[in-house]
Design a protein around this motif. Structure first.
Motif, PDB file in Angstrom:
ATOM      1  N   GLY A   1       0.829  -1.302   0.049  1.00 60.76           N
ATOM      2  CA  GLY A   1      -0.130  -0.041  -0.013  1.00 60.76           C
ATOM      3  C   GLY A   1       0.684   1.363  -0.030  1.00 60.76           C
ATOM      4  N   ARG A   2       1.994   0.983  -0.117  1.00 56.70           N
ATOM      5  CA  ARG A   2       2.962   2.421   0.218  1.00 56.70           C
ATOM      6  C   ARG A   2       3.218   3.153  -1.167  1.00 56.70           C
ATOM      7  NH1 ARG A   2       7.755   2.401   3.941  1.00 56.70           N
ATOM      8  NH2 ARG A   2       6.985   1.491   6.008  1.00 56.70           N
ATOM      9  N   SER A   3       3.512   4.283  -1.029  1.00 55.12           N
ATOM     10  CA  SER A   3       4.022   5.014  -2.369  1.00 55.12           C
ATOM     11  C   SER A   3       5.429   4.420  -2.894  1.00 55.12           C
ATOM     12  CB  SER A   3       3.940   6.320  -1.943  1.00 55.12           C
ATOM     13  OG  SER A   3       2.825   6.944  -1.661  1.00 55.12           O
ATOM     14  N   LEU A   4       5.595   4.896  -4.000  1.00 56.71           N
ATOM     15  CA  LEU A   4       6.709   4.298  -4.553  1.00 56.71           C
ATOM     16  C   LEU A   4       7.997   4.849  -3.736  1.00 56.71           C
ATOM     17  CD1 LEU A   4       8.637   2.883  -6.650  1.00 56.71           C
ATOM     18  CD2 LEU A   4       8.094   4.947  -8.203  1.00 56.71           C
ATOM     19  N   SER A   5       7.776   6.224  -3.562  1.00 57.62           N
ATOM     20  CA  SER A   5       9.017   6.875  -2.506  1.00 57.62           C
ATOM     21  C   SER A   5       9.314   6.110  -1.413  1.00 57.62           C
ATOM     22  CB  SER A   5       8.757   8.251  -2.323  1.00 57.62           C
ATOM     23  OG  SER A   5       7.546   8.533  -1.392  1.00 57.62           O
ATOM     24  N   THR A   6       8.575   5.659  -0.741  1.00 57.50           N
ATOM     25  CA  THR A   6       8.732   4.738   0.555  1.00 57.50           C
ATOM     26  C   THR A   6       8.847   3.336   0.362  1.00 57.50           C
ATOM     27  OG1 THR A   6       6.254   4.901   0.885  1.00 57.50           O
ATOM     28  CG2 THR A   6       7.680   6.609   1.935  1.00 57.50           C
ATOM     29  N   THR A   7       8.636   2.785  -0.941  1.00 50.59           N
ATOM     30  CA  THR A   7       8.803   1.425  -1.342  1.00 50.59           C
ATOM     31  C   THR A   7      10.168   1.141  -1.842  1.00 50.59           C
ATOM     32  OG1 THR A   7       6.367   1.128  -1.975  1.00 50.59           O
ATOM     33  CG2 THR A   7       7.921  -0.697  -2.891  1.00 50.59           C
ATOM     34  N   ALA A   8      10.810   2.098  -2.537  1.00 52.28           N
ATOM     35  CA  ALA A   8      11.936   1.775  -3.426  1.00 52.28           C
ATOM     36  C   ALA A   8      13.160   1.649  -2.394  1.00 52.28           C
ATOM     37  CB  ALA A   8      12.319   3.042  -4.131  1.00 52.28           C
ATOM     38  N   PRO A   9      13.139   2.411  -1.132  1.00 52.01           N
ATOM     39  CA  PRO A   9      14.243   1.855  -0.161  1.00 52.01           C
ATOM     40  C   PRO A   9      14.159   0.377   0.366  1.00 52.01           C
ATOM     41  CG  PRO A   9      13.389   4.010   0.610  1.00 52.01           C
ATOM     42  CD  PRO A   9      12.348   3.630  -0.742  1.00 52.01           C
ATOM     43  N   VAL A  10      12.687   0.040   0.586  1.00 55.95           N
ATOM     44  CA  VAL A  10      12.459  -1.361   1.083  1.00 55.95           C
ATOM     45  C   VAL A  10      13.074  -2.438   0.062  1.00 55.95           C
ATOM     46  CG1 VAL A  10      10.900  -2.957   1.843  1.00 55.95           C
ATOM     47  CG2 VAL A  10      10.624  -0.623   2.398  1.00 55.95           C
ATOM     48  N   ALA A  11      12.726  -2.002  -1.311  1.00 49.11           N
ATOM     49  CA  ALA A  11      13.038  -2.904  -2.347  1.00 49.11           C
ATOM     50  C   ALA A  11      14.669  -3.064  -2.234  1.00 49.11           C
ATOM     51  CB  ALA A  11      12.667  -2.631  -3.645  1.00 49.11           C
TER      52      ALA A  11
END
Length: 267
Positions: free
Chosen positions: A52-62
């Protein structure tokens, strides 16, 4: 109980929910899960966050997981590539009818709209770290009405004890993805869009057989993808109705529970 897959089966597409699945409230990707993802990727699997996260907060997780291919964000409204992070496809809708319907009943609430570029515009700032949505540009309510939205977020401090599910139900908002009592939070996306719908688009794009898909999740916004995948795995701490939607239930600990599944499949 034996796992639901045949001996030797390995999924070609693996979708991982993030919050509650990849990690807990500490938001740290564990070494065990990162190593399990690395082995899955080395074996040729497409492993991606489905969140459900936005891309900006998903990219660091990836990046912490070692994933460089794809991400499904905003509960399925966005498909993004990760190297570099950019939106590949976004499903938008007109936020005006929903906002105008809700505001009279929630006069003190925060209203926000996320656009296709992952930019949030809200009537006041989000609290720091608010459910992985990132920074917001403070914007007058009237300007929100004219945006093309990938989702609407509503947060009401007056409903912390009761949540906002009853408000959404009263207006028949079938696009409601979740209402969390502890945060009085609504996340409203495009009609008919879910993590499952965008994962299906990606599956077809990659040429992966439907029988070679696996997902792991823990929340109401994971229900559709748990049913969509050839093998849907629920976290052990998930609510009973989420576990009922899955083919398999793994351990309760975020990170480790997901790692257990990948270790069983990829060593």
């Amino acid at each position: 109980m034996n796992p639901p897959w045949q001996p030797g089966w390995r999924p070609a597409l693996v979708g991982l929910d993030v919050d509650g699945t990849v990690f807990d409230a500490g938001q740290v990707v564990g070494q065990r899960l990162a190593a399990a993802v690395e082995r899955a990727v080395a074996a040729g699997a497409h492993v991606l966050p489905a969140t459900g996260r936005s891309l900006s907060t998903t990219a660091p997780v990836a990046a912490a997981l070692g994933v460089e291919g794809w991400a499904v964000c905003a509960n399925g409204a966005v498909l993004a590539s990760l190297d570099p992070p950019q939106v590949v496809e976004a499903v938008t809708f007109d936020p005006r009818p929903v906002l105008q319907q809700l505001r009279p009943d929630l006069p003190g609430a925060l209203f926000a709209v996320e656009d296709a570029d992952g930019v949030f515009r809200s009537t006041r700032p989000f609290r720091p770290g608010a459910l992985g949505v990132g920074e917001a540009v403070v914007t007058p309510y009237e300007q929100l009405l004219d945006l093309a939205a990938i989702r609407i977020v509503v947060n009401s401090d007056a409903h912390v004890d009761t949540g906002l599910g009853e408000v959404a139900a009263r207006f028949g908002m079938h696009s409601l993805l979740f209402g969390i009592a502890g945060t009085a939070w609504l996340d409203i996306g495009p009609q008919g869009v879910s993590k499952a719908s965008m994962l299906e688009r990606l599956r077809r794009h990659l040429g992966v057989a439907a029988a070679d898909t696996l997902v792991i999740g823990d929340g109401d916004n994971d229900l559709e993808m748990l049913r969509w995948a050839a093998v849907g795995v629920a976290m052990g701490h998930a609510a009973a109705h989420v576990q009922d939607a899955a083919d398999w239930v793994t351990g309760e600990t975020p990170g480790d529970g997901a790692a257990e599944v990948l270790e069983a499949l990829f060593g």
